[in-house]
Design an enzyme around this catalytic site. Sequence first.
Site, PDB file in Angstrom:
ATOM      1  N   SER A 121      21.004  42.629  70.977  1.00 50.58           N
ATOM      2  CA  SER A 121      20.358  43.017  69.722  1.00 50.58           C
ATOM      3  C   SER A 121      19.309  41.989  69.332  1.00 50.58           C
ATOM      4  CB  SER A 121      21.437  43.078  68.641  1.00 50.58           C
ATOM      5  OG  SER A 121      20.858  43.114  67.365  1.00 50.58           O
ATOM      6  N   TYR A 145      29.197  39.239  64.166  1.00 57.79           N
ATOM      7  CA  TYR A 145      28.636  40.267  65.047  1.00 57.79           C
ATOM      8  C   TYR A 145      27.543  39.656  65.932  1.00 57.79           C
ATOM      9  CZ  TYR A 145      25.595  44.007  66.649  1.00 57.79           C
ATOM     10  OH  TYR A 145      24.809  44.816  67.428  1.00 57.79           O
ATOM     11  N   LYS A 149      27.328  38.825  70.159  1.00 60.06           N
ATOM     12  CA  LYS A 149      26.274  39.234  71.098  1.00 60.06           C
ATOM     13  C   LYS A 149      25.714  38.005  71.813  1.00 60.06           C
ATOM     14  CE  LYS A 149      26.278  43.645  70.498  1.00 60.06           C
ATOM     15  NZ  LYS A 149      26.730  44.528  71.555  1.00 60.06           N
TER      16      LYS A 149
HETATM   17  P1  NAD Z   1      28.275  53.223  68.251  1.00 61.24           P
HETATM   18  O1  NAD Z   1      29.345  52.628  67.408  1.00 61.24           O
HETATM   19  O2  NAD Z   1      27.763  54.551  67.883  1.00 61.24           O
HETATM   20  O3  NAD Z   1      28.757  53.278  69.777  1.00 61.24           O
HETATM   21  C1  NAD Z   1      29.630  52.336  70.330  1.00 61.24           C
HETATM   22  C2  NAD Z   1      30.717  53.106  71.054  1.00 61.24           C
HETATM   23  O4  NAD Z   1      31.628  52.157  71.644  1.00 61.24           O
HETATM   24  C3  NAD Z   1      31.548  54.001  70.120  1.00 61.24           C
HETATM   25  O5  NAD Z   1      31.620  55.289  70.662  1.00 61.24           O
HETATM   26  C4  NAD Z   1      32.914  53.328  70.086  1.00 61.24           C
HETATM   27  O6  NAD Z   1      33.958  54.266  69.907  1.00 61.24           O
HETATM   28  C5  NAD Z   1      32.961  52.625  71.421  1.00 61.24           C
HETATM   29  N1  NAD Z   1      33.836  51.431  71.439  1.00 61.24           N
HETATM   30  C6  NAD Z   1      33.870  50.420  70.547  1.00 61.24           C
HETATM   31  N2  NAD Z   1      34.801  49.530  70.912  1.00 61.24           N
HETATM   32  C7  NAD Z   1      35.363  49.988  72.060  1.00 61.24           C
HETATM   33  C8  NAD Z   1      36.386  49.518  72.910  1.00 61.24           C
HETATM   34  N3  NAD Z   1      37.047  48.395  72.637  1.00 61.24           N
HETATM   35  N4  NAD Z   1      36.702  50.242  74.006  1.00 61.24           N
HETATM   36  C9  NAD Z   1      36.045  51.383  74.287  1.00 61.24           C
HETATM   37  N5  NAD Z   1      35.070  51.889  73.520  1.00 61.24           N
HETATM   38  C10 NAD Z   1      34.742  51.198  72.414  1.00 61.24           C
HETATM   39  O7  NAD Z   1      27.105  52.146  68.315  1.00 61.24           O
HETATM   40  P2  NAD Z   1      25.639  52.287  68.903  1.00 61.24           P
HETATM   41  O8  NAD Z   1      24.699  52.259  67.766  1.00 61.24           O
HETATM   42  O9  NAD Z   1      25.565  53.383  69.883  1.00 61.24           O
HETATM   43  O10 NAD Z   1      25.519  50.882  69.624  1.00 61.24           O
HETATM   44  C11 NAD Z   1      25.809  50.713  70.995  1.00 61.24           C
HETATM   45  C12 NAD Z   1      25.716  49.232  71.342  1.00 61.24           C
HETATM   46  O11 NAD Z   1      24.405  48.769  71.010  1.00 61.24           O
HETATM   47  C13 NAD Z   1      26.688  48.346  70.579  1.00 61.24           C
HETATM   48  O12 NAD Z   1      27.155  47.343  71.466  1.00 61.24           O
HETATM   49  C14 NAD Z   1      25.839  47.732  69.492  1.00 61.24           C
HETATM   50  O13 NAD Z   1      26.314  46.464  69.082  1.00 61.24           O
HETATM   51  C15 NAD Z   1      24.491  47.611  70.188  1.00 61.24           C
HETATM   52  N6  NAD Z   1      23.362  47.623  69.230  1.00 61.24           N
HETATM   53  C16 NAD Z   1      23.227  48.669  68.356  1.00 61.24           C
HETATM   54  C17 NAD Z   1      22.177  48.664  67.446  1.00 61.24           C
HETATM   55  C18 NAD Z   1      22.018  49.789  66.447  1.00 61.24           C
HETATM   56  O14 NAD Z   1      21.264  49.633  65.476  1.00 61.24           O
HETATM   57  N7  NAD Z   1      22.627  50.950  66.620  1.00 61.24           N
HETATM   58  C19 NAD Z   1      21.263  47.609  67.442  1.00 61.24           C
HETATM   59  C20 NAD Z   1      21.426  46.578  68.359  1.00 61.24           C
HETATM   60  C21 NAD Z   1      22.484  46.602  69.256  1.00 61.24           C
HETATM   61  C1  UD1 Z   2      21.122  45.348  60.722  1.00 57.37           C
HETATM   62  C2  UD1 Z   2      21.940  44.117  61.000  1.00 57.37           C
HETATM   63  C3  UD1 Z   2      21.673  43.666  62.440  1.00 57.37           C
HETATM   64  C4  UD1 Z   2      22.012  44.790  63.403  1.00 57.37           C
HETATM   65  C5  UD1 Z   2      21.211  46.029  63.011  1.00 57.37           C
HETATM   66  C6  UD1 Z   2      21.580  47.215  63.853  1.00 57.37           C
HETATM   67  C7  UD1 Z   2      22.277  42.958  58.869  1.00 57.37           C
HETATM   68  C8  UD1 Z   2      21.942  41.746  58.072  1.00 57.37           C
HETATM   69  N1  UD1 Z   2      21.615  43.083  60.042  1.00 57.37           N
HETATM   70  O1  UD1 Z   2      19.777  45.036  60.922  1.00 57.37           O
HETATM   71  O2  UD1 Z   2      22.452  42.534  62.743  1.00 57.37           O
HETATM   72  O3  UD1 Z   2      21.687  44.410  64.732  1.00 57.37           O
HETATM   73  O4  UD1 Z   2      21.474  46.364  61.628  1.00 57.37           O
HETATM   74  O5  UD1 Z   2      22.875  47.669  63.593  1.00 57.37           O
HETATM   75  O6  UD1 Z   2      23.111  43.761  58.493  1.00 57.37           O
HETATM   76  N2  UD1 Z   2      17.882  48.384  53.732  1.00 57.37           N
HETATM   77  C9  UD1 Z   2      17.821  48.797  52.401  1.00 57.37           C
HETATM   78  N3  UD1 Z   2      18.810  49.618  51.948  1.00 57.37           N
HETATM   79  C10 UD1 Z   2      19.846  50.053  52.724  1.00 57.37           C
HETATM   80  C11 UD1 Z   2      19.896  49.637  54.070  1.00 57.37           C
HETATM   81  C12 UD1 Z   2      18.913  48.777  54.532  1.00 57.37           C
HETATM   82  O7  UD1 Z   2      16.900  48.430  51.678  1.00 57.37           O
HETATM   83  O8  UD1 Z   2      20.715  50.781  52.228  1.00 57.37           O
HETATM   84  C13 UD1 Z   2      16.798  47.533  54.267  1.00 57.37           C
HETATM   85  C14 UD1 Z   2      17.257  46.177  54.791  1.00 57.37           C
HETATM   86  O9  UD1 Z   2      17.225  45.220  53.764  1.00 57.37           O
HETATM   87  C15 UD1 Z   2      16.217  45.929  55.883  1.00 57.37           C
HETATM   88  C16 UD1 Z   2      15.881  47.310  56.402  1.00 57.37           C
HETATM   89  O10 UD1 Z   2      16.251  48.217  55.365  1.00 57.37           O
HETATM   90  O11 UD1 Z   2      15.065  45.365  55.337  1.00 57.37           O
HETATM   91  C17 UD1 Z   2      16.616  47.703  57.672  1.00 57.37           C
HETATM   92  O12 UD1 Z   2      18.009  47.502  57.481  1.00 57.37           O
HETATM   93  P1  UD1 Z   2      19.089  47.944  58.577  1.00 57.37           P
HETATM   94  O13 UD1 Z   2      18.852  49.334  58.987  1.00 57.37           O
HETATM   95  O14 UD1 Z   2      20.441  47.596  58.047  1.00 57.37           O
HETATM   96  O15 UD1 Z   2      18.751  47.044  59.848  1.00 57.37           O
HETATM   97  P2  UD1 Z   2      18.627  45.447  59.974  1.00 57.37           P
HETATM   98  O16 UD1 Z   2      18.838  44.757  58.689  1.00 57.37           O
HETATM   99  O17 UD1 Z   2      17.371  45.156  60.700  1.00 57.37           O
END
Ligand code: NAD
Ligand code: UD1
Length: 335
Positions: A121, A145, A149
């Site tokens: 991330s 979190y 990572k």
């Molecule tokens: P998500 O929660 O929708 O998907 C993660 C999946 O992993 C889920 O289906 C969950 O049931 C499964 N899971 C969790 N723990 C598990 C375990 N112990 N064993 C087996 N399955 C398990 O999340 P996502 O948004 O699809 O994210 C996927 C990956 O990308 C995650 O590792 C997350 O940290 C990373 N990531 C997501 C974002 C984002 O904004 N969505 C941003 C940066 C990184």
């Molecule tokens: C957040 C996480 C980051 C994670 C990412 C994806 C925090 C501090 N950071 O990032 O670690 O990798 O999600 O899961 O939680 N915002 C509002 N109102 C809301 C929600 C968000 O104003 O209800 C604003 C936030 O202040 C930010 C932007 O929208 O400026 C995006 O927020 P968000 O979608 O939560 O993503 P990140 O903060 O970038």
Amino acid sequence: MVTGGSGFIGTHTCLELINAGVNVSIIDNFSNSVGESLERIERLSGKKVSFYEVDIRNKNSLQEVFKASDFSAVIHFAGLKAVGESVSYPVRYYQNNVLGTLNLLDVMSQYNVRKLVFSSSATVYGDPETLPIKEFFPRSATNPYGQSKLMVEHILEDLAKADPEWKIACLRYFNPVGAHSSGMIGEDPQDIPNNLMPYISQVAVGKREKLSIFGNDYPTVDGTGVRDYIHVTDLAKGHLAALNYLYSEQAESFSPFNLGRGQGISVLQLVNAFEKASGRKIPYEVVNRRPGDIAACYADAQRAKQLLGWKAHLGVEDMCKDAWRWQEMNPTGYK
Ligand code: NAD
Ligand code: UD1
């Protein structure tokens, strides 16, 4: 093998992989997803997926799955991702994200599978001194979190140094949003959404009254936080590109890639774009800054373009239209 394949990014990636002819198996424990998402992948692709309901913290079960199959690579999404929750339950986060990954790496070694795409991330860059963010920028974490990572990144780097047979692509996602253009798969938060786009969608559909904007006094274009939003379909295609790279001659043992568009969008700009795409008004109020938030964050995605031949194509309008289509067609998510 795709771990966490039933989640938000996993479903979109599995669909891209299957459509590209890749033979996909999925592991998930449904801790943050439901089985219906897998049925939707099957409906959209017209193919059956092999699925194992396994928790990656359970090494024996992982071994059973690897024993029964012949995987050549792993894409590892499984993990927990809610920042606030990670502060309250750090052990749960380290167990899932770090211990789970260690189990996976051990079992992969045991069965001679040494190609891995890992979901990292942009959070690993902490509060960057300059923008756009490049892969060699210093890394830090401010919550469990992010720390989990970062720990996994260090483990993967050490592994790659110790055994160059490993080929690892470490993908640092910026802000994945949107949904598949069919409206059949999308982001399905099991609780109150933490992230901006799903929150906006739920306000638009009438599930939540108004959006709280976390601060409008940041040194940005309009005072609200700026992020690099990327369409989940573009992101999914980035995984296919990373997988292809791992099979290429030039693949390094450990390769980090920023997956973003390189364009900063403010909260208010996203709200406006969503209102246009949905034709719905998004009521909001400005509240205090959210602890741990940074003013702005966007990627330099040149490395992915040069080495993976990948870049994002879809813009903010597509992200909002597709997020809205998914929300409108599935007002209560998959359930
Ligand atoms: P998500 O929660 O929708 O998907 C993660 C999946 O992993 C889920 O289906 C969950 O049931 C499964 N899971 C969790 N723990 C598990 C375990 N112990 N064993 C087996 N399955 C398990 O999340 P996502 O948004 O699809 O994210 C996927 C990956 O990308 C995650 O590792 C997350 O940290 C990373 N990531 C997501 C974002 C984002 O904004 N969505 C941003 C940066 C990184
Ligand atoms: C957040 C996480 C980051 C994670 C990412 C994806 C925090 C501090 N950071 O990032 O670690 O990798 O999600 O899961 O939680 N915002 C509002 N109102 C809301 C929600 C968000 O104003 O209800 C604003 C936030 O202040 C930010 C932007 O929208 O400026 C995006 O927020 P968000 O979608 O939560 O993503 P990140 O903060 O970038």
